[in-house]
Design a protein around this motif. Sequence first.
Motif, PDB file in Angstrom:
ATOM      1  N   HIS A   1       0.835  -1.205   0.000  1.00  0.00           N
ATOM      2  CA  HIS A   1       0.000   0.000   0.000  1.00  0.00           C
ATOM      3  C   HIS A   1       0.867   1.250   0.000  1.00  0.00           C
ATOM      4  O   HIS A   1       1.899   1.309   0.667  1.00  0.00           O
ATOM      5  N   CYS A   2       0.416   2.229  -0.774  1.00  0.00           N
ATOM      6  CA  CYS A   2       1.056   3.543  -0.767  1.00  0.00           C
ATOM      7  C   CYS A   2      -0.014   4.553  -1.155  1.00  0.00           C
ATOM      8  O   CYS A   2      -0.675   4.397  -2.197  1.00  0.00           O
ATOM      9  N   PRO A   3      -0.244   5.582  -0.352  1.00  0.00           N
ATOM     10  CA  PRO A   3      -1.267   6.580  -0.695  1.00  0.00           C
ATOM     11  C   PRO A   3      -0.920   7.313  -1.975  1.00  0.00           C
ATOM     12  O   PRO A   3       0.263   7.468  -2.315  1.00  0.00           O
ATOM     13  N   ASP A   4      -1.933   7.745  -2.692  1.00  0.00           N
ATOM     14  CA  ASP A   4      -1.721   8.418  -3.972  1.00  0.00           C
ATOM     15  C   ASP A   4      -0.782   9.609  -3.848  1.00  0.00           C
ATOM     16  O   ASP A   4       0.034   9.866  -4.739  1.00  0.00           O
ATOM     17  N   THR A   5      -0.878  10.322  -2.740  1.00  0.00           N
ATOM     18  CA  THR A   5      -0.041  11.521  -2.587  1.00  0.00           C
ATOM     19  C   THR A   5       1.441  11.190  -2.473  1.00  0.00           C
ATOM     20  O   THR A   5       2.292  12.031  -2.747  1.00  0.00           O
ATOM     21  N   ALA A   6       1.756   9.947  -2.055  1.00  0.00           N
ATOM     22  CA  ALA A   6       3.158   9.566  -1.859  1.00  0.00           C
ATOM     23  C   ALA A   6       3.753   8.845  -3.062  1.00  0.00           C
ATOM     24  O   ALA A   6       4.966   8.603  -3.101  1.00  0.00           O
ATOM     25  N   ILE A   7       2.924   8.496  -4.034  1.00  0.00           N
ATOM     26  CA  ILE A   7       3.424   7.712  -5.179  1.00  0.00           C
ATOM     27  C   ILE A   7       4.463   8.464  -5.998  1.00  0.00           C
ATOM     28  O   ILE A   7       5.478   7.867  -6.400  1.00  0.00           O
ATOM     29  N   PRO A   8       4.307   9.758  -6.297  1.00  0.00           N
ATOM     30  CA  PRO A   8       5.361  10.450  -7.049  1.00  0.00           C
ATOM     31  C   PRO A   8       6.735  10.336  -6.379  1.00  0.00           C
ATOM     32  O   PRO A   8       7.748  10.114  -7.056  1.00  0.00           O
ATOM     33  N   ASN A   9       6.770  10.490  -5.046  1.00  0.00           N
ATOM     34  CA  ASN A   9       8.034  10.348  -4.333  1.00  0.00           C
ATOM     35  C   ASN A   9       8.555   8.917  -4.413  1.00  0.00           C
ATOM     36  O   ASN A   9       9.763   8.684  -4.548  1.00  0.00           O
ATOM     37  N   LEU A  10       7.631   7.944  -4.344  1.00  0.00           N
ATOM     38  CA  LEU A  10       8.037   6.539  -4.449  1.00  0.00           C
ATOM     39  C   LEU A  10       8.642   6.249  -5.820  1.00  0.00           C
ATOM     40  O   LEU A  10       9.660   5.556  -5.932  1.00  0.00           O
ATOM     41  N   VAL A  11       8.010   6.778  -6.866  1.00  0.00           N
ATOM     42  CA  VAL A  11       8.546   6.572  -8.225  1.00  0.00           C
ATOM     43  C   VAL A  11       9.964   7.123  -8.315  1.00  0.00           C
ATOM     44  O   VAL A  11      10.875   6.464  -8.839  1.00  0.00           O
TER      45      VAL A  11
END
Length: 377
Positions: free
Chosen positions: A332-342
């Motif tokens: 799980h990863c919230p949508d707001t954190a996905i850009p940073n994860l990418v």
Amino acid sequence: MLIDTTLREGAQLFGAYFTLDTREAIIAGLLDLGVEEIELGWVGQEGLETLVRTMRKRAGATRLSVWSPCREADVRAAAGLPVDCVNIGVPVSDAHMEKRLGMDRQAVLERITSTVLAARLMDVSAVSVGLEDVSRSDLGFALTAALTAAEAGASRVRLSDSLGILTPVRMQALIDLFRPALDIDLAVHCHDDFGMATANAVTALDAGADYADASVLGIGERSGIAATEELAAHLCLNGNNSPCRPYRTDGLRALCRFVSKAAGVPIPRTKSIAGDDIFACESGLHAHALSKSPDLFEPYDPARIGAGRRIAVGGKSGRGAVVNALADFNLHCPDTAIPNLVNTVRQRAWELRRPLTRTEFARLTEGCRDSEKNRQS
């Protein structure tokens, strides 16, 4: 249709020495694949008679053949073997006839006639005459040689591009010349010196040739010849072929790995059909498309050749690939954190200079939870 010659042409590979057990194992793989003919070796080869007599009991509908020079004494030796066909080889280029055989054109034609007639008188079931170095020959003479073989009783003519200098366009022209003139089977033997062997073999079959020679991994003299696994997969799995050949391709990769080890020929990871990474994907666009419909970027189901699909995230991955990986791994990863994860995924992959493992990716998602906690607080 395919004539597999791994045990004749392939066995001529520099440094390759196949034991009798190895040869039997290769034949078992070829029988499972369902090739129409197996060329078991050459006259005088050590262990050939034992191999032929052993395999005769197991061959079923697959034809067995052996290779022989265009000499009556060698054909006589081949005639004593329980094979379906004797493949005779004879050069038809002036350079080979003069420098190898010390013969002129007329003498070669007479040799073809006498050898084929002798084979027929010895009750050889079928005789195939291979015209060596045909791509550098006078094609008018080469055609005369083919017609001479047919008139003497040959059941097949095999055109050999001995130096691999043909292109598909030239191969098409060659088949267009020989096919209408012959009322017997026509085969090709394509060498790979310029990387054209499989393409030339496919072109020949499409143009009307009945058979194409091939060997597993394309092994043979110098750069080898057309690859059995490539031709079999193309003829069986290419949707443009109608009807497709009924080869059993799910064991192809295992056969390739066995021959690789036996011959000491490593398989590049991107080698068509046999390579480990041919269904591995990291690119963002391709990975995203594969998650929606694999046939967008795969020519056939990997399972058809005993392979599996592998998608990983890394330095080339985008948002879509990362989101799919999260779903695949139940992370799980919230949508707001996905850009940073990418960005983190890309950065870490470049540091490692490879895609991330599942464990490495899971560890990076821990930052998503930290980010969510900070946002909520």
